[in-house]
Write an enzyme that holds these catalytic residues in place. Structure first.
Site, PDB file in Angstrom:
ATOM      1  N   ASP A 186       0.820  -1.210   0.000  1.00  0.00           N
ATOM      2  CA  ASP A 186       0.000   0.000   0.000  1.00  0.00           C
ATOM      3  C   ASP A 186       0.857   1.264   0.000  1.00  0.00           C
ATOM      4  O   ASP A 186       1.798   1.394   0.801  1.00  0.00           O
ATOM      5  CB  ASP A 186      -0.858  -0.037   1.283  1.00  0.00           C
ATOM      6  CG  ASP A 186      -1.851   1.098   1.369  1.00  0.00           C
ATOM      7  OD1 ASP A 186      -2.878   1.022   0.695  1.00  0.00           O
ATOM      8  OD2 ASP A 186      -1.586   2.055   2.127  1.00  0.00           O
ATOM      9  N   GLU A 248       1.678  -0.241  -4.870  1.00  0.00           N
ATOM     10  CA  GLU A 248       0.768   0.846  -5.208  1.00  0.00           C
ATOM     11  C   GLU A 248       1.576   2.136  -5.186  1.00  0.00           C
ATOM     12  O   GLU A 248       1.971   2.615  -4.115  1.00  0.00           O
ATOM     13  CB  GLU A 248      -0.394   0.939  -4.204  1.00  0.00           C
ATOM     14  CG  GLU A 248      -1.418   1.967  -4.653  1.00  0.00           C
ATOM     15  CD  GLU A 248      -2.252   2.572  -3.527  1.00  0.00           C
ATOM     16  OE1 GLU A 248      -3.323   3.100  -3.802  1.00  0.00           O
ATOM     17  OE2 GLU A 248      -1.805   2.541  -2.356  1.00  0.00           O
TER      18      GLU A 248
HETATM   19  C1  GLC Z   1      -4.209   3.110  -0.416  1.00  0.00           C
HETATM   20  C2  GLC Z   1      -5.490   2.331  -0.279  1.00  0.00           C
HETATM   21  C3  GLC Z   1      -6.568   3.235   0.224  1.00  0.00           C
HETATM   22  C4  GLC Z   1      -6.149   3.809   1.558  1.00  0.00           C
HETATM   23  C5  GLC Z   1      -4.773   4.445   1.477  1.00  0.00           C
HETATM   24  C6  GLC Z   1      -4.198   4.672   2.844  1.00  0.00           C
HETATM   25  O1  GLC Z   1      -4.292   4.096  -1.386  1.00  0.00           O
HETATM   26  O2  GLC Z   1      -5.811   1.720  -1.494  1.00  0.00           O
HETATM   27  O3  GLC Z   1      -7.801   2.578   0.351  1.00  0.00           O
HETATM   28  O4  GLC Z   1      -7.083   4.750   1.989  1.00  0.00           O
HETATM   29  O5  GLC Z   1      -3.841   3.649   0.804  1.00  0.00           O
HETATM   30  O6  GLC Z   1      -3.788   3.462   3.405  1.00  0.00           O
END
Ligand code: GLC
Length: 471
Positions: A186, A248
């Site tokens: 994440d 991500e």
């Molecule tokens: C990522 C997740 C999202 C979350 C953020 C903070 O972007 O996909 O849902 O709010 O991280 O952890």
């Protein structure tokens, strides 16, 4: 590697299948539905967070990385789920949230030096959080100001502290020992910050992906994407061995090379946000395809659902595009049925307005869609209109198209090259196949060859259609 052209199905655990009637999806529910994933033909699934959490950010605010939220089940349920998945040849990715914990995580009190604090009594700079407002909040207990890249309930860890590195490495080992096959990492662009906490300058050019208006006016060079992130990721890699790591990174492809030094795949956000228009899609796909190791993705639990983004008329062609690009692809649960954004909840659960993307999956036409015997935490949207059972038995359904594509994509062959086509048509070669996607409402010329798949019947390449031919 197994993941190079894998299709990974994203499960939002609270909304997939409830097994105990409390209206919230859980791990036993997922275990019960594994045959569906095997039937569909995906290679793996990713579970959005299952850890204990006060749910300020629905699991992305973790209060214990090595346990399971009681509403989701127990560690025994995890073991059973992993075993059931592996028996069916499905691999499992967990969501690892390395950049922040919940402020209710015991670490926040026991190890305050694992977090990032302002050196002054107040925000030391102009940094802006992802959902708007300052990244700094005052901790009422100590009176000091801590950093949070997301909600104030999510305090950022200090990856420059070797104890943080070791703690997170043991989290990684804990889940791999239990049988996880990898992690979706994440927000890794947020893992490391400028050590001097310098102010962000104003943005000279617009950032190519959508940002909260508070953040869009800044050039986020100090709070995001620091070069030292590579060291932090290397530490995760050291613990992860050759388990799959999907990052991500909220950057266009041009900003991802640094992350790909360590992680296996990063998501293609340019594709996710691209308007449904051939030239713009090509511009979104080309740089990622050139770099390789991008996971194609067109929606998830944070941004509009595919049916809402591209419109119902383009859903079939979008499925063809997503599943015929070279490399790995991610499918968000419900997109295979054409589930649109829903109304969410009133009052909302998520302050950033994402409830509508998280409505439960409808398994059958009953009033709660077979999702729960209780009251669903978020409404099941129009189960009589759209559900797994009816689409499974209808060869003309969107679900049937996903299943066919999942099978056909394995035979497309190596190589990827765009080919010239009429305006509004995106066409590319994969091996000895040509894929043509008509993003317009007009008929276009069909690609030449033996027709293996068409999303719409009609002469040539019908409006909104996609076709796959063998040359
Ligand atoms: C990522 C997740 C999202 C979350 C953020 C903070 O972007 O996909 O849902 O709010 O991280 O952890």
């Amino acid at each position: 590697m197994w993941w190079e052209d894998a299709v990974v199905y994203q499960i939002y655990p609270r909304s997939f299948q409830d097994s105990d009637g409390d209206g919230v999806g859980d791990l036993r529910g997922i275990s019960r539905r594994l045959d569906y994933l095997a039937w569909l033909g995906v290679d793996a699934f990713w579970l959005s967070p299952i850890y204990p959490s006060p749910l300020a950010d629905f699991g992305y605010d973790v209060s214990d990385y090595t346990d399971v939220d009681p509403q989701q089940g127990s560690l025994d349920d995890v073991d059973a789920l992993f075993a059931g998945a592996h028996e069916r040849g499905l691999r499992v990715l967990l969501d690892l949230i390395p950049s922040h914990t919940s402020i209710e995580h015991p670490w926040f009190r026991e190890h305050p030096d694992w977090y990032i604090w302002s050196p002054i009594d107040g925000p030391p700079n102009n940094w802006v959080a992802a959902f708007g407002g300052s990244t700094w909040s005052r901790d009422e207990r100590s009176g000091r100001w801590y950093l949070h890249s997301f909600y104030p309930e999510q305090a950022d860890l200090d990856w420059r502290n070797p104890e943080v590195v070791r703690a997170m490495q043991s989290v990684v080992r804990f889940w791999l020992d239990r049988g996880a096959d990898g992690f979706r990492l994440d927000a890794i662009d947020r893992m490391v910050k400028d050590v001097e906490l310098r102010d962000e300058p104003p943005a000279a050019v617009p950032f190519p992906l959508p940002l909260h208006p508070d953040a869009a006016v800044l050039d986020r060079r100090h709070s995001v994407g620091q070069p030292e992130v590579v060291d932090a990721l290397r530490a995760i890699r050291e613990a992860a061995g050759d388990a799959l790591l999907v990052g991500e990174v909220f950057e266009p492809a041009s900003g991802c090379a640094r992350y790909l030094e360590v992680v296996d795949l990063v998501f293609s956000f340019e594709l996710l946000f691209s308007p449904w228009e051939a030239d713009q899609l090509r511009a979104a796909i080309e740089p990622a395809a050139e770099l390789g190791r991008f996971a194609w993705v067109m929606s998830n639990h944070d941004f509009d659902r595919l049916a809402t983004r591209v419109g119902p008329e383009n859903l079939r062609a979008a499925a063809v595009l997503l599943l015929t690009l070279p490399g790995a692809a991610f499918v968000y649960q419900g997109d295979e049925l054409g589930q649109p954004n829903g109304p969410g909840a009133d009052p909302p659960y998520d302050r950033a307005g994402r409830d509508g993307l998280r409505h439960p999956l409808a398994w059958d036409a009953s009033s709660s869609g077979g999702f729960t015997t209780g009251t669903p935490w978020l409404a099941v949207l129009e189960p009589a209109e759209r559900n797994v059972e009816s689409q499974r038995s209808d060869p003309a359904s969107l679900l049937a198209l996903y299943r066919r594509l999942l099978e056909l994509r394995r035979r497309l062959g190596a190589g990827f090259q765009f080919v010239d086509s009429e305006p509004g048509v995106l066409a590319y070669e994969r091996g000895d196949h040509v894929v043509a996607v008509n993003t317009t409402a007009k008929q276009r010329e069909a690609p030449k060859g033996e027709l293996l798949l068409t999303t719409h019947e009609g002469p040539e390449l019908p409006p909104h259609a996609a076709q796959i031919v063998r040359k």
